[in-house]
Scaffold this motif. Structure first.
Motif, PDB file in Angstrom:
ATOM      1  N   PHE A 232       7.600   2.855  -7.714  1.00  0.00           N
ATOM      2  CA  PHE A 232       8.606   1.930  -8.202  1.00  0.00           C
ATOM      3  C   PHE A 232       8.911   0.869  -7.147  1.00  0.00           C
ATOM      4  O   PHE A 232       8.962  -0.325  -7.441  1.00  0.00           O
ATOM      5  CB  PHE A 232       9.878   2.681  -8.600  1.00  0.00           C
ATOM      6  CG  PHE A 232      10.830   1.841  -9.394  1.00  0.00           C
ATOM      7  CD1 PHE A 232      10.696   1.736 -10.770  1.00  0.00           C
ATOM      8  CD2 PHE A 232      11.847   1.147  -8.765  1.00  0.00           C
ATOM      9  CE1 PHE A 232      11.568   0.948 -11.510  1.00  0.00           C
ATOM     10  CE2 PHE A 232      12.722   0.351  -9.490  1.00  0.00           C
ATOM     11  CZ  PHE A 232      12.582   0.248 -10.868  1.00  0.00           C
ATOM     12  N   ALA A 233       9.106   1.299  -5.902  1.00  0.00           N
ATOM     13  CA  ALA A 233       9.382   0.354  -4.816  1.00  0.00           C
ATOM     14  C   ALA A 233       8.211  -0.609  -4.616  1.00  0.00           C
ATOM     15  O   ALA A 233       8.411  -1.814  -4.425  1.00  0.00           O
ATOM     16  CB  ALA A 233       9.674   1.110  -3.516  1.00  0.00           C
TER      17      ALA A 233
ATOM     18  N   VAL B  54       9.195   5.147   4.543  1.00  0.00           N
ATOM     19  CA  VAL B  54       8.918   6.516   4.114  1.00  0.00           C
ATOM     20  C   VAL B  54       9.864   6.924   2.988  1.00  0.00           C
ATOM     21  O   VAL B  54      11.067   6.668   3.071  1.00  0.00           O
ATOM     22  CB  VAL B  54       9.068   7.499   5.294  1.00  0.00           C
ATOM     23  CG1 VAL B  54       8.694   8.917   4.881  1.00  0.00           C
ATOM     24  CG2 VAL B  54       8.228   7.044   6.482  1.00  0.00           C
ATOM     25  N   VAL B  55       9.304   7.539   1.950  1.00  0.00           N
ATOM     26  CA  VAL B  55      10.116   8.153   0.901  1.00  0.00           C
ATOM     27  C   VAL B  55      10.098   9.661   1.111  1.00  0.00           C
ATOM     28  O   VAL B  55       9.387  10.163   1.976  1.00  0.00           O
ATOM     29  CB  VAL B  55       9.610   7.779  -0.517  1.00  0.00           C
ATOM     30  CG1 VAL B  55       9.731   6.279  -0.749  1.00  0.00           C
ATOM     31  CG2 VAL B  55       8.200   8.259  -0.753  1.00  0.00           C
ATOM     32  N   ASN B  56      10.852  10.378   0.311  1.00  0.00           N
ATOM     33  CA  ASN B  56      10.964  11.816   0.498  1.00  0.00           C
ATOM     34  C   ASN B  56       9.687  12.555   0.085  1.00  0.00           C
ATOM     35  O   ASN B  56       8.794  11.991  -0.557  1.00  0.00           O
ATOM     36  CB  ASN B  56      12.165  12.355  -0.278  1.00  0.00           C
ATOM     37  CG  ASN B  56      12.742  13.605   0.336  1.00  0.00           C
ATOM     38  OD1 ASN B  56      12.209  14.152   1.304  1.00  0.00           O
ATOM     39  ND2 ASN B  56      13.837  14.075  -0.209  1.00  0.00           N
TER      40      ASN B  56
ATOM     41  N   MET C 262       8.162  -4.713  -4.870  1.00  0.00           N
ATOM     42  CA  MET C 262       7.631  -5.562  -3.796  1.00  0.00           C
ATOM     43  C   MET C 262       6.514  -6.453  -4.316  1.00  0.00           C
ATOM     44  O   MET C 262       6.444  -7.638  -3.975  1.00  0.00           O
ATOM     45  CB  MET C 262       7.104  -4.700  -2.651  1.00  0.00           C
ATOM     46  CG  MET C 262       8.150  -3.986  -1.875  1.00  0.00           C
ATOM     47  SD  MET C 262       7.363  -2.908  -0.648  1.00  0.00           S
ATOM     48  CE  MET C 262       8.758  -1.942  -0.131  1.00  0.00           C
ATOM     49  N   ASN C 263       5.654  -5.894  -5.139  1.00  0.00           N
ATOM     50  CA  ASN C 263       4.531  -6.635  -5.681  1.00  0.00           C
ATOM     51  C   ASN C 263       5.016  -7.745  -6.617  1.00  0.00           C
ATOM     52  O   ASN C 263       4.442  -8.837  -6.640  1.00  0.00           O
ATOM     53  CB  ASN C 263       3.581  -5.701  -6.411  1.00  0.00           C
ATOM     54  CG  ASN C 263       2.238  -6.316  -6.647  1.00  0.00           C
ATOM     55  OD1 ASN C 263       1.696  -6.981  -5.783  1.00  0.00           O
ATOM     56  ND2 ASN C 263       1.692  -6.099  -7.818  1.00  0.00           N
TER      57      ASN C 263
ATOM     58  N   ILE D 158       0.847  -1.199   0.000  1.00  0.00           N
ATOM     59  CA  ILE D 158       0.000   0.000   0.000  1.00  0.00           C
ATOM     60  C   ILE D 158       0.877   1.241   0.000  1.00  0.00           C
ATOM     61  O   ILE D 158       1.854   1.316   0.753  1.00  0.00           O
ATOM     62  CB  ILE D 158      -0.919   0.008   1.246  1.00  0.00           C
ATOM     63  CG1 ILE D 158      -1.851  -1.200   1.215  1.00  0.00           C
ATOM     64  CG2 ILE D 158      -1.710   1.318   1.319  1.00  0.00           C
ATOM     65  CD1 ILE D 158      -2.627  -1.407   2.495  1.00  0.00           C
ATOM     66  N   ILE D 159       0.508   2.192  -0.844  1.00  0.00           N
ATOM     67  CA  ILE D 159       1.158   3.505  -0.834  1.00  0.00           C
ATOM     68  C   ILE D 159       0.178   4.485  -0.216  1.00  0.00           C
ATOM     69  O   ILE D 159      -0.967   4.581  -0.656  1.00  0.00           O
ATOM     70  CB  ILE D 159       1.530   3.959  -2.256  1.00  0.00           C
ATOM     71  CG1 ILE D 159       2.542   2.997  -2.872  1.00  0.00           C
ATOM     72  CG2 ILE D 159       2.082   5.390  -2.228  1.00  0.00           C
ATOM     73  CD1 ILE D 159       2.837   3.274  -4.331  1.00  0.00           C
TER      74      ILE D 159
END
Length: 107
Positions: free
Chosen positions: A97-98, A86-88, A102-103, A32-33
């Motif tokens: 992309f991450a 956490v990303v920026n 993972m998916n 999840i994002i």
């Protein structure tokens, strides 16, 4: 990257009932994002509801003392929910992309 994506809009902490209605969909996701501004608390809420990786993206959009995303970034970095990464600020591309990587490992 060939991933199936579901988007949930306007499910923030201020209206917690709206995200709780989506609990089943969230639990069925492989990653999840969470994109959130203000204090960034949404990432902790989602992280506490699910057992999958949560990638938190703080946004520079906000009002009050959001400091162009810095408040959300610091809040997300201090999340007490396990599995929150956490990303920026405003790095939706990096999060996507991450999540895609993972998916791909799930398949």
């Amino acid at each position: 990257m060939g991933n199936d994506v579901d988007r949930l809009f306007d499910v923030g902490v201020a209206g917690i009932h709206r995200i709780l209605r989506q609990s089943e969909k969230l639990r069925n996701a492989s990653v999840i994002i969470v994109v959130a501004g203000m204090e960034g608390a949404l990432a902790s809420v989602v992280g506490g509801l699910v057992g999958v990786p949560v990638i938190a993206v703080p946004t520079s959009v906000g009002y009050g003392a959001s400091f162009k995303g810095l408040a959300a970034l610091l809040g997300m970095l201090n999340s007490c929910a396990a599995g929150v990464t956490v990303v920026n600020i405003d790095n939706g591309f990096g999060a996507g992309f991450a999540a895609g990587l993972m998916n791909r490992k799930e398949k």
